[in-house]
Design an enzyme around this catalytic site. Structure first.
Site, mmCIF file in Angstrom:
data_model
loop_
_atom_site.group_PDB
_atom_site.id
_atom_site.type_symbol
_atom_site.label_atom_id
_atom_site.label_comp_id
_atom_site.label_asym_id
_atom_site.label_seq_id
_atom_site.Cartn_x
_atom_site.Cartn_y
_atom_site.Cartn_z
ATOM 1 C CE LYS A 192 -2.574 3.451 2.310
ATOM 2 N NZ LYS A 192 -2.151 4.270 1.209
ATOM 3 C CD GLU A 268 11.948 3.882 9.800
ATOM 4 O OE1 GLU A 268 11.836 4.805 10.932
ATOM 5 O OE2 GLU A 268 11.801 4.018 8.530
ATOM 6 C CB CYS A 303 11.930 8.468 9.627
ATOM 7 S SG CYS A 303 13.063 7.283 8.802
ATOM 8 C CD GLU A 396 8.830 12.756 12.327
ATOM 9 O OE1 GLU A 396 7.628 12.196 12.357
ATOM 10 O OE2 GLU A 396 9.887 12.074 11.831
#
Ligand SMILES: NC(=O)C1=CN([C@@H]2O[C@H](COP(=O)(O)OP(=O)(O)OC[C@H]3O[C@@H](n4cnc5c(N)ncnc54)[C@H](O)[C@@H]3O)[C@@H](O)[C@H]2O)C=CC1
Ligand code: BAL
Length: 502
Positions: A192, A268, A303, A396
Site C-alpha cells: 500500500k 518504523e 525520519c 517532528e
C-alpha cells in the site's frame, strides 16, 4: 557515476512518459472495484498528474486472496532460493535500465529534487534489491545441539502474506527496503503506497512481471490510509504488516492487529534526532557540512533527519556561521533542475503543516531562512530556541527546519538528546574518542553516528528505540527476521520409538 540529464531532457521525459493509474493485482493493472479514482498532483506546480484508482476494502480482500493463492501453491514461496535471487536481480537490472523514467516519475509525484532521485533513490533501490537477492541463497538454517540419537533443526520459513505500508518521503527506496527481504524470503506481498506517491510503486510492479515474478506475488493497492491501510491492517488473512510512517499511524496498526488475527507488526516511525557537537569537535567546516546534510537533505522529510542541533556553548557561534555558509549552497527551486537541492514539500497539506512551525518561531530566534516560496517550497531554516521544551525541539516537523539548542557540557548534551519520546538516530561530533564511545552508548537511538551524519548502509540494521520503532529492523540480514519465522523440527534417529523429546 550517475549520468544526469539536462533540465530540458528531464522536462521532455516528463511529458512523454506514461504514468500508471490502476492498482496492480494478480499480475494485471485493474481499476478499483468501485470505479473511483483520486488525483495525484505534482506538488511543485499544483498540476494534476493523473487519476489513480481509489481502492477500498473489496480490492484489498481480492488482492490478499490472490497473494494467498500464490503463497500456498508455492509458485514463489517454495521455489529454490537461487531462482528467487535470479528474478530479483533481473528486477534490479530493469530498474537501472529505466532509471531516468523512474527518477522523473518520483520527482514529479513527490517534489524531490531529480538530483536526489538519480544519485540516491534509484541507485540505493537497485543496490537494496541486489543485496537481498544475493543474500537469500547464502543464509543457512541451523542444527541445534542434541544427543546422538536426535537431530534438532531450526529452519526459517516465509511468514506468508504480508502487507507493506509505505510512506511518501522515499517511495521507491522504502518499497525496496521492504520488498527486497520479503520477496527474497518467499513471502507474497500486498503493497500500500502512500496516496501522495503511488506511481513508481506501480511501475516497479509492472517491471517485476517483466523480470519473471509470478502473478499474485506482488500486488499494489492504491488509495487512502482509511480506505486501504486500515482494511489491510485488519485483514484476517494477512500474516504480518511492515509499516513505515508516523508514530500515530503506526500505533493504529497495533490496534488493528490486536482486534483481528494478532498478525505480526513491524513499525518504523518518526524521529526528533539529535546531532550533538561538543567544544572539542575538530574541523568545524566538515562538521557543518554534515549538520546541513542531516537537517536539509530530502527537504528534511526524513525520519532520521538530524533536526535538533545540540551544541556546546564554546563552539556555538563559530559552528552556526559555518552551518549557514553550507546551507546557503542548498538552493531552492524546480525539482527537475539537476542543480537544485531543495525541491517542493510533498503536498500543500504538508507544506501548511511545516510552515505553521515558522509561526511558532516567533518566540525563538530565526538564525537563517524562514521564508516560503511557490506554495510548497520552504527555505533551509535555522531556529535557535531557549531549551528542549520548545515545540520546535519536541515535535517532528518533517521539513527543512533545524532547531538549535545550546548546552554547557557533555552530560547536558546527552541528557537533552535523550529527552524525547523518539529514538531513531543520533550523531555526536567530538575529538575525544572515549567521550564519543561513551556518548554513543548512552544515546537511546537505533543508529548512532560518530563524527558524521548518516543512516548507515544496507548491511546494518535500521530502526528505532522508544516510539520510533517496534518489532524489528529494516536492512541487513536482520530484515529477513521480519519476513520469516523459525520452525523447530526434531528427528528421532532410534530404530524403535525412543523416549519423548523433552
Ligand atoms: N518515515 C517516517 O518516519 C515518516 C514520518 N511521517 C510523519 O508523519 C506525518 C504525517 O504524514 P502522513 O503521510 O500522514 O503519514 P502516515 O503515517 O499517516 O502515512 C504512512 C502510511 O500509512 C497510511 N495510513 C495513513 N493513515 C492510516 C490509517 N488510519 N490506517 C492505515 N494506514 C494509514 C498512509 O496512507 C501511508 O501509506 C509527517 O508529517 C511526518 O511527521 C510521514 C512519512 C514518513
Ligand atoms: N530515511 C529512511 C526512512 C524514512 O525516512 O522513512
Amino acid at each position: 557515476m550517475t549520468d544526469l540529464l539536462t533540465q530540458g531532457e528531464y522536462e521532455a521525459l516528463a511529458k512523454s512518459i506514461t504514468l500508471p493509474a490502476n492498482a496492480f493485482i494478480d499480475g494485471k493493472f485493474r481499476p478499483a472495484a468501485s470505479g473511483k479514482t483520486f488525483s495525484t498532483v505534482n506538488p511543485a506546480t499544483g498540476a494534476p498528474l493523473t487519476e489513480v484508482a481509489a481502492c477500498g476494502a473489496e480490492d484489498v480482500d481480492f488482492a490478499v486472496g490472490k497473494a494467498r493463492d500464490a503463497f500456498e501453491d508455492g509458485r514463489w514461496s517454495r521455489i529454490h532460493p537461487t531462482d528467487r535471487k535470479e528474478v530479483l536481480l533481473r528486477l534490479a537490472k530493469l530498474i537501472e535500465r529505466n532509471r531516468h523514467e523512474l527518477a522523473v516519475m518520483e520527482s514529479l509525484d513527490s517534489g524531490k529534487p531529480i538530483y536526489d532521485c538519480e544519485t540516491v533513490d534509484i541507485p540505493e533501490t537497485v543496490h537494496t534489491l541486489k543485496w537481498h537477492a544475493e543474500l537469500i541463497d547464502k543464509i543457512y538454517d541451523q542444527v541445534a545441539p542434541a544427543s546422538d540419537n536426535h537431530i534438532a533443526m531450526i529452519v526459517r520459513e516465509p511468514v506468508g502474506v504480508v502487507g507493506l505500508v509505505l510512506p511518501w518521503n522515499f517511495p521507491l527506496l522504502m518499497l525496496a527496503w521492504k520488498i527486497g527481504p520479503a520477496l527474497a524470503s518467499g513471502c507474497s506481498v500486498v503493497v500500500k503506497p502512500a496516496a501522495e506517491t503511488s506511481l513508481t510503486t506501480l511501475r516497479v510492479a509492472e517491471l517485476a512481471m517483466e523480470a519473471g515474478l509470478p502473478a499474485g506475488v506482488l500486488n499494489v493497492i492504491t488509495g487512502s490510509g482509511a480506505e486501504v491501510g486500515e482494511p489491510l491492517g485488519r485483514h484476517a488473512d494477512v500474516d504480518m504488516v511492515s509499516f513505515t510512517g508516523s508514530t500515530a499511524t503506526g500505533r493504529r496498526f497495533l490496534h488493528y492487529s490486536a482486534d483481528s488475527n494478532l498478525k505480526e507488526v513491524v513499525l518504523e516511525m518518526g524521529g526528533k534526532n539529535p546531532c550533538i557537537v561538543l567544544d572539542d569537535a575538530e574541523d568545524l567546516d566538515t562538521v557543518a557540512a554534515h549538520v546541513v546534510q542531516g537537517a536539509f537533505w530530502n527537504m528534511g522529510e526524513n525520519c532520521s533527519a538530524a533536526s535538533r542541533l545540540i551544541v556546546q556553548k564554546g563552539v556555538r557561534d563559530a559552528l552556526l556561521d559555518k552551518v549557514q555558509a553550507h546551507a546557503r549552497e542548498w538552493n531552492v527551486g524546480n525539482p527537475l533542475d539537476p542543480s537544485v537541492r531543495i525541491g517542493a514539500l510533498v503536498s500543500k497539506a504538508h507544506f501548511d503543516k511545516v510552515s505553521s512551525y515558522l509561526e511558532t518561531a516567533k518566540d525563538a530566534k530565526v538564525v537563517m531562512g524562514g521564508k516560503t516560496h511557490d506554495g510548497t517550497h520552504v527555505e533551509p531554516t535555522i531556529i535557535s530556541v531557549s531549551g528542549n521544551d520548545h515545540k520546535l525541539a519536541r515535535e517532528e516537523i518533517f521539513g527543512p527546519i533545524l532547531t538549535v539548542i545550546e548546552v554547557d557540557s557533555f552530560e547536558a548534551a546527552i541528557s537533552v538528546a535523550n529527552d524525547t519520546d523518539y529514538g531513531l538516530a543520533a550523531s555526536i561530533f567530538t575529538a575525544n574518542a572515549k567521550r564519543a564511545l561513551r556518548g554513543a552508548r548512552m544515546l537511546r537511538a537505533g543508529t548512532v553516528t560518530v563524527n558524521s551524519f548518516g543512516e548507515g548502509d544496507i548491511s546494518t540494521p535500521f530502526g528505532g528505540y522508544k516510539q520510533s520503532g517496534f518489532g524489528g529492523r529494516d536492512n541487513s540480514v536482520h530484515a529477513h527476521d521480519q519476513y520469516t519465522q523459525l520452525k523447530t523440527i526434531w528427528l528421532d534417529l532410534n530404530d524403535t520409538a525412543g523416549d519423548a523429546i523433552d
